[in-house]
Scaffold this motif. Structure first.
Motif, PDB file in Angstrom:
ATOM      1  N   ASP A  33       0.849  -1.297  -0.120  1.00 50.75           N
ATOM      2  CA  ASP A  33       0.034  -0.171   0.039  1.00 50.75           C
ATOM      3  C   ASP A  33       0.828   1.280  -0.086  1.00 50.75           C
ATOM      4  O   ASP A  33       0.688   2.185  -0.892  1.00 50.75           O
ATOM      5  N   VAL A  34       2.064   1.189   0.636  1.00 48.71           N
ATOM      6  CA  VAL A  34       2.745   2.287   0.828  1.00 48.71           C
ATOM      7  C   VAL A  34       3.336   2.849  -0.616  1.00 48.71           C
ATOM      8  O   VAL A  34       3.477   3.930  -0.935  1.00 48.71           O
ATOM      9  N   MET A  35       3.843   1.563  -1.083  1.00 51.65           N
ATOM     10  CA  MET A  35       4.263   1.975  -2.384  1.00 51.65           C
ATOM     11  C   MET A  35       3.418   2.052  -3.643  1.00 51.65           C
ATOM     12  O   MET A  35       3.748   3.118  -4.656  1.00 51.65           O
ATOM     13  N   ARG A  36       2.296   1.629  -3.466  1.00 53.23           N
ATOM     14  CA  ARG A  36       1.226   2.240  -4.458  1.00 53.23           C
ATOM     15  C   ARG A  36       0.891   3.729  -4.267  1.00 53.23           C
ATOM     16  O   ARG A  36       0.705   4.285  -5.183  1.00 53.23           O
ATOM     17  N   GLU A  37       0.754   4.087  -3.013  1.00 57.45           N
ATOM     18  CA  GLU A  37       0.490   5.523  -2.825  1.00 57.45           C
ATOM     19  C   GLU A  37       1.549   6.473  -3.218  1.00 57.45           C
ATOM     20  O   GLU A  37       1.545   7.553  -3.602  1.00 57.45           O
ATOM     21  N   ALA A  38       2.979   6.126  -2.799  1.00 61.96           N
ATOM     22  CA  ALA A  38       3.843   6.567  -3.215  1.00 61.96           C
ATOM     23  C   ALA A  38       3.752   6.953  -4.708  1.00 61.96           C
ATOM     24  O   ALA A  38       4.319   7.982  -5.143  1.00 61.96           O
ATOM     25  N   GLY A  39       3.788   5.794  -5.572  1.00 65.39           N
ATOM     26  CA  GLY A  39       3.982   5.848  -6.864  1.00 65.39           C
ATOM     27  C   GLY A  39       2.960   6.910  -7.538  1.00 65.39           C
ATOM     28  O   GLY A  39       3.180   7.534  -8.324  1.00 65.39           O
ATOM     29  N   GLN A  40       1.622   6.636  -6.835  1.00 63.15           N
ATOM     30  CA  GLN A  40       0.693   7.824  -7.347  1.00 63.15           C
ATOM     31  C   GLN A  40       1.167   9.226  -7.055  1.00 63.15           C
ATOM     32  O   GLN A  40       0.872  10.048  -7.938  1.00 63.15           O
ATOM     33  N   ARG A  41       1.502   9.367  -5.923  1.00 67.49           N
ATOM     34  CA  ARG A  41       1.923  10.753  -5.411  1.00 67.49           C
ATOM     35  C   ARG A  41       3.142  11.298  -6.380  1.00 67.49           C
ATOM     36  O   ARG A  41       3.081  12.357  -6.797  1.00 67.49           O
ATOM     37  N   LEU A 165      17.856  -2.472  -2.363  1.00 70.08           N
ATOM     38  CA  LEU A 165      17.851  -2.459  -3.547  1.00 70.08           C
ATOM     39  C   LEU A 165      16.209  -2.699  -3.973  1.00 70.08           C
ATOM     40  O   LEU A 165      15.773  -2.463  -5.007  1.00 70.08           O
ATOM     41  N   VAL A 166      15.777  -3.812  -3.329  1.00 76.55           N
ATOM     42  CA  VAL A 166      14.313  -4.237  -3.472  1.00 76.55           C
ATOM     43  C   VAL A 166      13.435  -3.137  -3.336  1.00 76.55           C
ATOM     44  O   VAL A 166      12.434  -3.080  -4.016  1.00 76.55           O
ATOM     45  N   ALA A 167      13.514  -2.346  -2.205  1.00 72.69           N
ATOM     46  CA  ALA A 167      12.552  -1.359  -2.034  1.00 72.69           C
ATOM     47  C   ALA A 167      12.619  -0.227  -3.060  1.00 72.69           C
ATOM     48  O   ALA A 167      11.591   0.156  -3.505  1.00 72.69           O
ATOM     49  N   LEU A 168      13.806   0.125  -3.713  1.00 72.91           N
ATOM     50  CA  LEU A 168      13.981   1.106  -4.776  1.00 72.91           C
ATOM     51  C   LEU A 168      13.385   0.349  -6.012  1.00 72.91           C
ATOM     52  O   LEU A 168      12.619   1.129  -6.761  1.00 72.91           O
ATOM     53  N   THR A 169      13.390  -0.740  -6.084  1.00 74.29           N
ATOM     54  CA  THR A 169      12.819  -1.340  -7.311  1.00 74.29           C
ATOM     55  C   THR A 169      11.392  -1.421  -7.262  1.00 74.29           C
ATOM     56  O   THR A 169      10.698  -1.114  -8.083  1.00 74.29           O
ATOM     57  N   HIS A 170      10.739  -1.798  -6.271  1.00 74.86           N
ATOM     58  CA  HIS A 170       9.439  -1.520  -5.766  1.00 74.86           C
ATOM     59  C   HIS A 170       8.610  -0.438  -6.061  1.00 74.86           C
ATOM     60  O   HIS A 170       7.731  -0.044  -6.851  1.00 74.86           O
ATOM     61  N   LEU A 171       9.357   0.746  -5.608  1.00 74.87           N
ATOM     62  CA  LEU A 171       8.963   2.260  -5.634  1.00 74.87           C
ATOM     63  C   LEU A 171       8.787   2.389  -7.121  1.00 74.87           C
ATOM     64  O   LEU A 171       7.950   2.979  -7.643  1.00 74.87           O
ATOM     65  N   ILE A 172      10.112   2.172  -7.846  1.00 73.67           N
ATOM     66  CA  ILE A 172      10.270   2.661  -9.256  1.00 73.67           C
ATOM     67  C   ILE A 172       9.308   2.055 -10.115  1.00 73.67           C
ATOM     68  O   ILE A 172       8.914   2.519 -11.162  1.00 73.67           O
ATOM     69  N   ALA A 173       8.952   0.347  -9.680  1.00 69.68           N
ATOM     70  CA  ALA A 173       7.808  -0.150 -10.616  1.00 69.68           C
ATOM     71  C   ALA A 173       6.637   0.406 -10.373  1.00 69.68           C
ATOM     72  O   ALA A 173       5.773   0.850 -11.615  1.00 69.68           O
ATOM     73  N   GLU A 174       6.245   0.862  -9.398  1.00 71.39           N
ATOM     74  CA  GLU A 174       4.958   1.870  -8.930  1.00 71.39           C
ATOM     75  C   GLU A 174       4.866   3.214  -9.837  1.00 71.39           C
ATOM     76  O   GLU A 174       4.111   3.739 -10.180  1.00 71.39           O
ATOM     77  N   TRP A 175       6.244   3.978  -9.594  1.00 70.66           N
ATOM     78  CA  TRP A 175       6.339   5.330  -9.990  1.00 70.66           C
ATOM     79  C   TRP A 175       6.336   5.192 -11.527  1.00 70.66           C
ATOM     80  O   TRP A 175       5.536   6.176 -12.049  1.00 70.66           O
ATOM     81  N   SER A 176       6.946   4.542 -12.191  1.00 76.03           N
ATOM     82  CA  SER A 176       6.813   4.301 -13.535  1.00 76.03           C
ATOM     83  C   SER A 176       5.628   3.615 -13.954  1.00 76.03           C
ATOM     84  O   SER A 176       5.205   3.596 -15.411  1.00 76.03           O
ATOM     85  N   GLY A 177       4.798   2.761 -13.356  1.00 82.34           N
ATOM     86  CA  GLY A 177       3.870   1.962 -13.918  1.00 82.34           C
ATOM     87  C   GLY A 177       4.416   0.932 -14.814  1.00 82.34           C
ATOM     88  O   GLY A 177       3.606   0.314 -15.663  1.00 82.34           O
ATOM     89  N   ASP A 178       5.486   0.140 -14.717  1.00 84.30           N
ATOM     90  CA  ASP A 178       6.256  -0.669 -15.403  1.00 84.30           C
ATOM     91  C   ASP A 178       5.409  -2.119 -15.029  1.00 84.30           C
ATOM     92  O   ASP A 178       5.879  -2.607 -13.970  1.00 84.30           O
TER      93      ASP A 178
END
Length: 352
Positions: A33-41, A165-178
């Motif tokens: 949930d944190v990553m999804r919301e961060a990506g949207q923001r 590294l995994v957290a960054l990957t998760h964040l950028i997956a959500e941020w980029s919509g990859d």
């Protein structure tokens, strides 16, 4: 306690390294949930660029974030030197509305805290990636992303680096919509478990008596090479320097001669172009070339280390540092050192 010809290998470093796969699986689930919301923001923010703030191993993780952001989200990313904010108090007003990704296992380094405060003064959006969610850097964050690595007692950071590294990957997956990267996240635990099981100890005899070496990477694996070089220095008193496979021919290659070791961490995407030819060049100089990567590339090596080629290239790069930590632990012991307590180092580096 596991026996080894050069002594026991059941160090804190070894145990904490082996925890990483389970910790990362837990992290991905807990942070959904944190990553999804961060990506949207962050998508809504649509910043002109992003910046990172880190030191030591965390700065290698920051370099990994730069590669991900620039290749997956098309966002130029710079490294913001902590001293600009902590000593000079000169953070640019152009940071207004820009995400500053501050990375720290402890979240308690005074210079990072001061630099983050100065960036917030200029209107930056502080994204803190920390292991200690009760730390000052976490509490001041606009977006806090805990890595859930659990206590890490060995001075040599391992599971916290992998978790970052995994957290960054998760964040950028959500941020980029990859979507491809999102789909790869559930494979992290199994890929890392296989990486723990991969035995890189055949490299120990080639490195035991070395005093200098190069560690090579490119693209996703260049920050991995940087972390490996740092760990060689930290745990084995071995002077290792990391270079891009593309840049090493511009001078540093002249440092390598007969019998000198080179460790190549081969990328599994477009960045592998030219790797085989470069390794062949080193072999022609008489170097002891140790390599992992695509079989076609590492065929030129003195020693090919086991790796995984049927995985997402980002997850595969993280798996390389997971396997490397086992080698670093074994080499440290073979050189008569304690990887858990490198001389002159402490868990939290208090720099201003």
């Amino acid at each position: 306690m596991t026996d080894h010809p050069d002594g026991p290998v059941d160090t804190l470093m070894a145990r904490e390294t082996a925890e990483a796969p389970d910790r990362c699986e837990t992290q991905i689930a807990r942070n959904a949930d944190v990553m999804r919301e961060a990506g949207q923001r962050l998508r809504a923010l649509a910043p002109p660029f992003a910046a990172t703030l880190a030191r030591g191993s965390s700065d290698q993780a920051a370099a990994f974030a730069k590669i991900l952001l620039e290749t997956r989200a098309a966002i130029p990313t710079l490294s913001h030197a902590p001293s600009i904010g902590s000593l000079y108090r000169a953070t640019s007003p152009l940071f207004k509305g820009v995400p500053l990704i501050a990375i720290s296992q402890s979240g308690r380094s005074p210079d990072l805290i001061a630099a983050a405060e100065d960036a917030q003064r200029q209107g930056a959006l502080l994204v803190s990636i920390v292991n200690d969610a009760a730390s000052p850097l976490a509490e001041m964050a606009d977006i806090c992303i805990p890595i859930h690595a659990g206590p890490e007692k060995s001075v040599a950071a391992t599971k916290s680096f992998i978790g970052t590294l995994v957290a960054l990957t998760h964040l950028i997956a959500e941020w980029s919509g990859d979507e491809g990267l999102k789909a790869a996240l559930p494979t992290v635990g199994d890929v890392l478990r296989r990486a723990v099981a991969a035995d890189w100890s055949d490299a120990v005899p080639l490195l035991r008596d070395a005093s200098n070496m190069l560690v090579l990477g490119r693209g996703l694996t260049l920050p991995i090479a940087g972390e490996a070089a740092l760990k060689f220095k930290e745990t084995s008193n071995l002077h290792a320097e990391a270079f891009s496979i593309a840049e090493v021919a511009h001078g540093p290659m002249t440092l390598i001669g007969e019998g000198d070791p080179v460790l190549a961490l081969g990328p599994m995407d477009e960045a592998r172009a030219g790797l085989r030819e470069r390794l062949e060049d080193f072999r022609a100089r008489g170097a002891q070339v140790i390599a992992t990567g695509h079989p076609d590339d590492v065929a030129a090596a003195t020693l090919a280390l086991p790796g995984q080629i049927d995985v997402h290239p980002i997850i595969g790069a993280i798996a390389q540092i997971q396997s490397f930590y086992g080698l670093a632990n074994a080499l440290s012991l073979a050189r008569g050192r304690n990887p858990d307590k490198p001389p002159h180092l402490a868990k939290v580096t208090r720099t201003l």
